[in-house]
Scaffold this active site. Structure first.
Site, short mmCIF file in Angstrom:
data_model
loop_
_atom_site.label_atom_id
_atom_site.label_comp_id
_atom_site.label_asym_id
_atom_site.label_seq_id
_atom_site.Cartn_x
_atom_site.Cartn_y
_atom_site.Cartn_z
N ALA A 98 0.78 -1.18 0.00
CA ALA A 98 -0.10 0.19 -0.09
C ALA A 98 0.99 1.28 -0.11
CB ALA A 98 -0.93 -0.02 1.19
N SER A 112 0.30 -4.25 -4.74
CA SER A 112 -0.60 -3.59 -4.67
C SER A 112 -2.01 -4.16 -4.25
CB SER A 112 -1.02 -2.60 -5.93
OG SER A 112 -1.59 -1.64 -5.96
N CYS A 170 -6.91 -5.25 3.29
CA CYS A 170 -7.97 -4.98 4.18
C CYS A 170 -9.11 -5.70 3.60
CB CYS A 170 -8.22 -3.60 4.34
SG CYS A 170 -6.93 -2.60 4.67
N ASP A 203 3.07 0.58 7.72
CA ASP A 203 3.26 -0.08 8.88
C ASP A 203 4.77 -0.30 9.80
OD1 ASP A 203 0.51 -0.38 8.68
OD2 ASP A 203 0.63 -2.55 8.38
N ASN A 205 -1.34 4.93 2.98
CA ASN A 205 -1.52 5.46 1.65
C ASN A 205 -1.01 7.07 1.70
OD1 ASN A 205 -2.62 4.07 -0.93
ND2 ASN A 205 -3.62 3.20 0.64
N TYR A 225 -29.33 17.50 7.90
CA TYR A 225 -30.24 16.51 8.31
C TYR A 225 -31.54 16.48 7.26
CZ TYR A 225 -34.77 15.84 10.42
OH TYR A 225 -36.06 15.38 10.52
C1 LIG Z 1 -3.26 2.46 -6.23
C2 LIG Z 1 -1.92 2.58 -5.64
C3 LIG Z 1 -1.03 2.00 -6.42
C4 LIG Z 1 -1.79 4.17 -5.38
O1 LIG Z 1 -1.60 4.50 -6.93
P1 LIG Z 1 -1.67 6.12 -7.14
O2 LIG Z 1 -1.56 6.56 -8.40
O3 LIG Z 1 -0.96 7.07 -6.03
O4 LIG Z 1 -3.32 6.28 -6.71
P2 LIG Z 1 -4.57 6.91 -7.56
O5 LIG Z 1 -4.32 5.82 -8.52
O6 LIG Z 1 -5.71 6.38 -6.23
O7 LIG Z 1 -4.68 8.30 -7.69
C5 LIG Z 1 -3.86 8.96 -8.58
C6 LIG Z 1 -3.88 10.11 -8.61
O8 LIG Z 1 -5.09 10.77 -9.14
C7 LIG Z 1 -5.75 11.73 -8.09
N1 LIG Z 1 -7.24 11.23 -8.26
C8 LIG Z 1 -7.90 10.63 -7.93
N2 LIG Z 1 -9.16 10.74 -8.29
C9 LIG Z 1 -9.12 11.91 -9.15
C10 LIG Z 1 -10.13 12.30 -10.05
N3 LIG Z 1 -11.66 12.06 -9.91
N4 LIG Z 1 -9.80 13.44 -10.95
C11 LIG Z 1 -8.58 13.77 -10.81
N5 LIG Z 1 -7.42 13.28 -10.34
C12 LIG Z 1 -7.78 12.19 -9.23
C13 LIG Z 1 -5.02 11.29 -7.06
O9 LIG Z 1 -5.18 12.49 -6.21
C14 LIG Z 1 -3.80 10.91 -7.08
O10 LIG Z 1 -2.88 11.98 -7.23
P3 LIG Z 1 -1.75 12.52 -6.06
O11 LIG Z 1 -1.90 11.22 -4.89
O12 LIG Z 1 -0.92 12.96 -6.47
O13 LIG Z 1 -2.85 13.52 -5.52
C15 LIG Z 1 -1.85 2.23 -4.12
O14 LIG Z 1 -2.82 3.26 -3.25
C16 LIG Z 1 -2.18 1.09 -3.80
O15 LIG Z 1 -1.26 -0.10 -4.13
N6 LIG Z 1 -3.39 0.53 -3.22
C17 LIG Z 1 -3.69 -0.78 -2.92
C18 LIG Z 1 -3.59 -1.43 -1.73
C19 LIG Z 1 -4.01 -0.44 -0.67
O16 LIG Z 1 -4.18 0.70 -0.35
N7 LIG Z 1 -4.12 -1.27 0.68
C20 LIG Z 1 -4.10 -0.93 1.82
C21 LIG Z 1 -5.58 -0.68 2.25
S1 LIG Z 1 -6.46 -2.15 1.73
C1 LIG Z 2 -39.21 16.52 20.83
C2 LIG Z 2 -39.28 17.81 20.98
C3 LIG Z 2 -40.47 18.12 21.78
C4 LIG Z 2 -38.03 18.25 22.00
O1 LIG Z 2 -38.10 17.85 23.20
P1 LIG Z 2 -36.81 17.86 24.27
O2 LIG Z 2 -37.32 17.18 25.42
O3 LIG Z 2 -36.08 19.06 24.26
O4 LIG Z 2 -35.99 16.68 23.65
P2 LIG Z 2 -35.58 15.24 23.81
O5 LIG Z 2 -36.81 14.41 24.20
O6 LIG Z 2 -34.90 14.79 22.40
O7 LIG Z 2 -34.17 15.16 24.59
C5 LIG Z 2 -34.75 15.42 26.15
C6 LIG Z 2 -33.14 15.68 26.81
O8 LIG Z 2 -32.75 14.66 26.95
C7 LIG Z 2 -31.24 14.56 26.65
N1 LIG Z 2 -30.83 13.28 26.10
C8 LIG Z 2 -31.12 12.80 24.95
N2 LIG Z 2 -30.80 11.50 24.84
C9 LIG Z 2 -30.25 11.18 26.10
C10 LIG Z 2 -29.65 10.10 26.39
N3 LIG Z 2 -29.15 8.96 25.72
N4 LIG Z 2 -29.26 10.09 27.87
C11 LIG Z 2 -29.20 11.09 28.67
N5 LIG Z 2 -30.00 12.24 28.10
C12 LIG Z 2 -30.58 12.39 26.97
C13 LIG Z 2 -31.31 15.64 25.70
O9 LIG Z 2 -30.06 16.16 25.66
C14 LIG Z 2 -32.35 16.74 25.90
O10 LIG Z 2 -31.63 17.54 26.98
P3 LIG Z 2 -31.27 19.03 26.65
O11 LIG Z 2 -31.68 19.62 25.32
O12 LIG Z 2 -31.50 19.74 27.89
O13 LIG Z 2 -29.56 18.60 26.40
C15 LIG Z 2 -38.91 18.72 19.98
O14 LIG Z 2 -37.61 18.49 19.40
C16 LIG Z 2 -40.14 18.47 18.86
O15 LIG Z 2 -41.18 18.69 19.02
N6 LIG Z 2 -39.62 17.65 18.00
C17 LIG Z 2 -40.46 16.94 16.83
C18 LIG Z 2 -40.50 17.73 15.67
C19 LIG Z 2 -39.24 18.30 14.95
O16 LIG Z 2 -38.23 18.17 15.54
N7 LIG Z 2 -39.63 18.70 13.73
C20 LIG Z 2 -38.39 19.37 12.85
C21 LIG Z 2 -37.93 18.29 12.09
S1 LIG Z 2 -38.75 17.05 11.23
CA LIG Z 3 -28.36 21.34 8.77
#
Ligand SMILES: CC(C)(COP(=O)(O)OP(=O)(O)OC[C@H]1O[C@@H](n2cnc3c(N)ncnc32)[C@H](O)[C@@H]1OP(=O)(O)O)[C@@H](O)C(=O)NCCC(=O)NCCS
Ligand SMILES: CC(C)(COP(=O)(O)OP(=O)(O)OC[C@H]1O[C@@H](n2cnc3c(N)ncnc32)[C@H](O)[C@@H]1OP(=O)(O)O)[C@@H](O)C(=O)NCCC(=O)NCCS
Ligand SMILES: [Ca+2]
Ligand SMILES: Cc1cc2nc3c(=O)[nH]c(=O)nc-3n(C[C@H](O)[C@H](O)[C@H](O)COP(=O)(O)OP(=O)(O)OC[C@H]3O[C@@H](n4cnc5c(N)ncnc54)[C@H](O)[C@@H]3O)c2cc1C
Ligand SMILES: Cc1cc2nc3c(=O)[nH]c(=O)nc-3n(C[C@H](O)[C@H](O)[C@H](O)COP(=O)(O)OP(=O)(O)OC[C@H]3O[C@@H](n4cnc5c(N)ncnc54)[C@H](O)[C@@H]3O)c2cc1C
Ligand SMILES: [Ca+2]
Lengths: 566, 566
Positions: free
Chosen positions: A14, A42, A46, A294, A316, A438
């Site tokens: 790698a 190469s 993983c 490594d 890498n 969200y």
């Molecule tokens: C593949 C390998 C030979 C690396 O070769 P490399 O030529 O350096 O890497 P890539 O082919 O991914 O990318 C070539 C270049 O293209 C660039 N590139 C990637 N996507 C691109 C895109 N969409 N457009 C333009 N450039 C891009 C990269 O940034 C890289 O350039 P840079 O490193 O100089 O910034 C080496 O990573 C390898 O042997 N990997 C296999 C095993 C491995 O990673 N094992 C561990 C985890 S399982």
């Molecule tokens: C649900 C609602 C009434 C909020 O009520 P709330 O009592 O403030 O919120 P929750 O029930 O999520 O959490 C209560 C409290 O428990 C806490 N809490 C959450 N998970 C917890 C956990 N695992 N352990 C301990 N405390 C936790 C929270 O931090 C919160 O306290 P804080 O705000 O004082 O820090 C309000 O968010 C609501 O009306 N939501 C529905 C609609 C909505 O969000 N629409 C827009 C997107 S679709």
């Molecule tokens: Ca947001």
């Protein structure tokens, strides 16, 4: 015409190929050579567990570009402009003469390859314990294509029914899944009290329970004494506690050892952690030699200390830095590691970035604050899955030190988000109002990561007074007798229950049922629900009604790592 | 005994209930009341499209906690300790007397509710164009439970076969998907040259093509002139270009208008963008009144300017801040928005954080640098899907200003990662070596986000000389005649092809086929492949061979937003 720079890279998996390809891109006149011992190069190591487990069947996929070209020496020379010699071992480095002595593993012939800059990418090898029977047929590792081929054949042959995996780290657990998917009965043996040491114990335990529920056995806190066999073939694994586990396959996955012999023999500095010492240009103690992957040690981005980080992504990235520096002079630096990692474990994932609580304490942080949060990863009606996270914070500064996450939900997004927060050196206050993407198919309105930060904020401000499941269990085991309050609905209580003497009072009734609570306002009360959101609200209600020692059980039923009544 | 603080919250959907619940938690003695006009409260409005589209059938899920309790006034009083009055409209605010006049929408009775602190969370309403026929039966919006019920009934009745969605924003596109999933023929009408204005044109176009490939029609660059009907019932939509689209349903989704009448009538400051003006404590120009959610304007975290950000996540977070400040005094601040958003569009997702290129230029950045990257989201062998991103950077500082991402791959993780990088005010150099969670089920060794940063780094350093597809198309349309080089394999070329006069020379052959390239070393050459990784390598090869005007087409075939030959 200027001299062509000669770049030699030792190691072709790698880090090496990345460094080579990058060097060639940035200096197209350079003559770049990779020396690779293995027959393949190469390799996507993983991916071995997924090939072994039958997630895909095309072995070449491990060695190919996305458009299907095998990354062999032919590919490297034609596509990357890099010469690659496979089945060639670098046996010594002459730093004075700037040559690498290489052995052709076919012919045995030696030759000396001259370099202007040398890049070591020799990787690591699996640790093998010095115990009896370790060389029996059937005792293996999963580190090379050869290993992967061996294990895949076992899957295809269906010849083996029982196997033992030794080591409950990332590779051990991935191997466990792969073999289990191959229809083999698995036992994982781990010497430490837990699997997956990048997690703290209580999160690792949740994973362990999940592995068990997938019919693989896990035994922690026990060492392997040796392997027993007949006619040179493995027949069982002996544990130090006397147990013998019959099996015809044992996979060793107890960590890796950096391959530093070449470097050491050449007199390069080796670091305290056992990896080749490099500065942030990835340069060794010899300015003509770089080292990556490594085989090196890195700086930990949070502690500033040296550490080893044998990860494919970093290999890498380090290679990319060294490749540039080798041809252009020291231009770019590698900032180190956060130990960010993730693995899939059956239907769960487990990930971590930064320091675990254990590591933070070991590193000497005096005011480590942690919190466990459990929640869905998106709204219930969108097919949500559970996430359980633990955040570790420096209580003195509010700085986030680490985040761990496990569960069937979208762990990867949580850890990527957290890792980027650590890169920004953000505090809890910096992320409580983060603007994340969200929409119902992707997250809750308050994303799990932000919710975890809210809990931590509440805890730091003294509003959430909580205890971890470990603390509660310890107290109970020590004979303490808190009043334990489950505030879920009766239906929930019927379906699933911790069973530690808890009383059920649904949160909606709590304000009218104070008479069912301890008369003694100083008695410790521990509140929880499924995830402890309602548990937190219950605690606030009780506190405001005059109870003075109210706690929340972090993560509620979902994060309880011990046995449950039902 | 101290006086109980009276907190009144107007608006009971997202921001209001959050503020109320938070206020009650932090001051359990407070008397907290929500005034809500609609019959329901605490609605997950963002879930409406998924209910309408049949992703789930239980209407109550939109109004319930994950454990199945409906968040109605009974729930609020018993679980959250908050009084809630639904079907009650706040009609005026007496700031002197600190009372809110409320009308019971059942009885018509008025009463005055006194407050110590008031929190306005009146949200926003759909914009309705002043055009003929807008009140016909069959012309609707998707903003309330009533709207959701209406559209869901249409799905269930299967009575309608053709519908028009007016507006190609997030809600319009989600509604389009919902209705299409209900078996209705859809046409989306967008006045602007593109849908999804949070994306730049070329990424929006890729989405638009995807919507079309899912059998929904999209017409951009055209205004609706009016609605035509018979007997008060819609029969068609008339466009300004004269076309009439027959349909029995038209959904207006052309944006929302903050509900500021109450605030304005009470003499509170209204901001330039039309939202209620608040400081970073979410406090209005009256220190006894806070305002949160869709009715306010916020600070943009990058530009520092006021902006509107009608998002459900922010509504909750703002409510949480105001709830605290209302009971404890101004304690915490809300830092503003990055406009981070995401939506699902059939099998694609589209997300964005920070500034688009268009916005960055409008904001006056002088040196805006952008790059488009296309890659898989994980290794091919793990069932990878495509991601296409565009990164926008301030070329003077290297600071990342924004990231957009579209495609079938894991867009949410990309945008969450990018958003957190923006929160940390990180530069490209800060993220090129980020330590993210890598394992084959989750990402490539070099994650798409990091790869995008690598491209940007290469571009900033002058190594990647590239052009966007828009620029190439413009040049071609203007009669320019670059030599266009496709370096994919013949198989790839057979399967899919842009068809703009390109010559195919596979990357592996390029070094031996210089004779097939323009003799004129100054002729512009534009290289690409599927994603332009090989295209980049080809460009470097040609440059080093002496061609002086070589460009890379960013994103290659996959990011080409225009028609393709095949
Ligand atoms: C593949 C390998 C030979 C690396 O070769 P490399 O030529 O350096 O890497 P890539 O082919 O991914 O990318 C070539 C270049 O293209 C660039 N590139 C990637 N996507 C691109 C895109 N969409 N457009 C333009 N450039 C891009 C990269 O940034 C890289 O350039 P840079 O490193 O100089 O910034 C080496 O990573 C390898 O042997 N990997 C296999 C095993 C491995 O990673 N094992 C561990 C985890 S399982
Ligand atoms: C649900 C609602 C009434 C909020 O009520 P709330 O009592 O403030 O919120 P929750 O029930 O999520 O959490 C209560 C409290 O428990 C806490 N809490 C959450 N998970 C917890 C956990 N695992 N352990 C301990 N405390 C936790 C929270 O931090 C919160 O306290 P804080 O705000 O004082 O820090 C309000 O968010 C609501 O009306 N939501 C529905 C609609 C909505 O969000 N629409 C827009 C997107 S679709
Ligand atoms: Ca947001
Ligand atoms: C089963 C498995 C799963 C993994 N999963 C993950 C994961 O999910 N996420 C993650 O981040 N990481 C994972 N890793 C780790 C990742 O594969 C390694 O970090 C990465 O391969 C290291 O790359 P490297 O080039 O430094 O070393 P290696 O991959 O070890 O390659 C070193 C190469 O150098 C050659 N070599 C050594 N000595 C010589 C010599 N003297 N002469 C010539 N050649 C020599 C060897 O033949 C070898 O091919 C996994 C590893 C394994 C084995
Ligand atoms: C279909 C749809 C999809 C969406 N998808 C997403 C998404 O994916 N991601 C995202 O981030 N955002 C999304 N949003 C936006 C998100 O729903 C809003 O940002 C959020 O609901 C705003 O909450 P709010 O409480 O500020 O206002 P609103 O939800 O508008 O609620 C305001 C409430 O105030 C009440 N009210 C108004 N005036 C008065 C008065 N005078 N007296 C009493 N009550 C009054 C109204 O009855 C209303 O219920 C979506 C919105 C819709 C409609
Ligand atoms: Ca990593």
């Amino acid at each position: 015409m200027k001299e062509r720079k000669r770049i030699v890279v030792i190691g072709g998996s790698a880090a090496g190929p990345k460094a080579a390809a990058r060097a060639k891109r940035l200096d197209p006149d350079a003559e770049v050579t990779i020396i690779q011992k293995a027959p393949e190069m190469s390799m996507a190591s993983c991916g071995y567990p997924y090939y072994v487990g039958g997630v895909f069947d095309n072995r070449n996929a491990l060695l190919s570009t996305p458009y299907g070209e095998v990354r062999d020496p032919h590919f490297f020379v034609h596509t990357k402009g890099v010469k690659a010699r496979t089945l060639t071992e670098a046996v010594s480095i002459d730093r004075e003469g700037r040559t690498v002595r290489c052995r052709d593993l076919h012919s045995g012939d030696l030759d000396d390859v001259p370099y202007d800059k040398l890049i070591l990418a020799t990787g690591a090898r699996p640790r093998k314990p010095p115990i009896p029977g370790v060389d029996l047929v059937g005792v293996t590792t999963l580190q090379s294509m050869k290993d992967a081929d061996f294990l895949r054949r076992i899957r295809d042959d269906k010849s083996i029914t029982k196997a033992v995996v030794i080591g409950g780290g990332l590779i051990g657990i991935e191997t466990c899944e792969a073999l289990q998917l191959s229809g083999i009965d698995i036992t994982v043996i781990e010497m430490l009290p837990q699997i997956l040491m990048f997690l703290d114990w209580e999160l690792a335990k949740i994973l362990e329970n999940h592995v068990r529920s997938n019919a693989a056995n896990v035994i922690t806190d026990v060492k392997v004494a040796g392997f027993v066999g007949e006619n040179g073939q493995l027949t069982g694994v002996k544990l130090e506690n006397g147990t013998e586990l019959p099996c015809h396959l044992a996979v060793l996955a107890i960590g890796v050892i950096p391959n530093t012999d070449l470097a050491r023999d050449a007199g390069l500095d080796i670091g305290q952690t056992g990896g080749i010492a490099v500065d942030d240009f990835m340069q060794t103690s010899d300015p003509h030699i770089y080292a990556v992957g490594d085989c090196v040690e890195l700086v930990h981005r949070i502690t500033g200390k040296k550490t080893r980080a044998p990860f494919g992504d970093l290999a890498n990235l380090e290679g990319r830095v060294a490749g540039e520096n080798a041809v252009l002079g020291n231009q770019v630096t590698f900032p180190g590691t956060l130990h960010t990692g993730i693995c899939k474990v059956f239907d769960f994932s487990a990930g971590s970035t930064g320091l675990s609580e254990l590591r933070a304490r070991q590193e000497g942080y005096e005011n480590v604050v942690t919190v466990i949060n459990a929640s869905l990863d998106k709204p219930e009606f969108m097919g949500a899955k559970l996430l359980i996270s633990k955040m570790v914070v420096d209580g003195n500064t509010g700085k986030i030190l680490g985040v761990q996450c496990v569960g069937p939900g979208d762990v990867a997004k949580q850890i990527a988000t957290a890792a980027m927060a650590l890169h920004g050196k953000l505090t809890v206050a910096d992320v409580v109002n983060a603007d994340l993407p969200y929409a119902p198919p992707f997250s809750l309105p308050i994303d799990h990561f932000i919710a975890t930060a809210h809990l931590m904020e509440n805890k730091l401000k003294g509003r959430l007074k909580s205890m971890s499941p470990i603390e509660l269990k310890k107290n109970l085991d020590a004979g303490k007798d808190p009043f334990i309050l489950d505030v879920r609905t009766p239906d929930e209580f019927e379906a699933v229950r911790i069973g530690i003497g808890e009383t059920l009072i649904p949160i909606g009734e709590l304000r009218h049922r104070f008479e069912d609570l301890p008369e003694d306002r100083d008695r410790e009360i521990v509140c929880f629900c499924k995830i402890s959101l309602r548990g937190y609200e219950a605690a606030l209600v009780l506190e405001s009604a005059g109870w003075r020692n109210v706690k929340v059980l972090e993560g509620g039923v979902m994060a309880w790592p011990f046995g449950r009544e039902k």
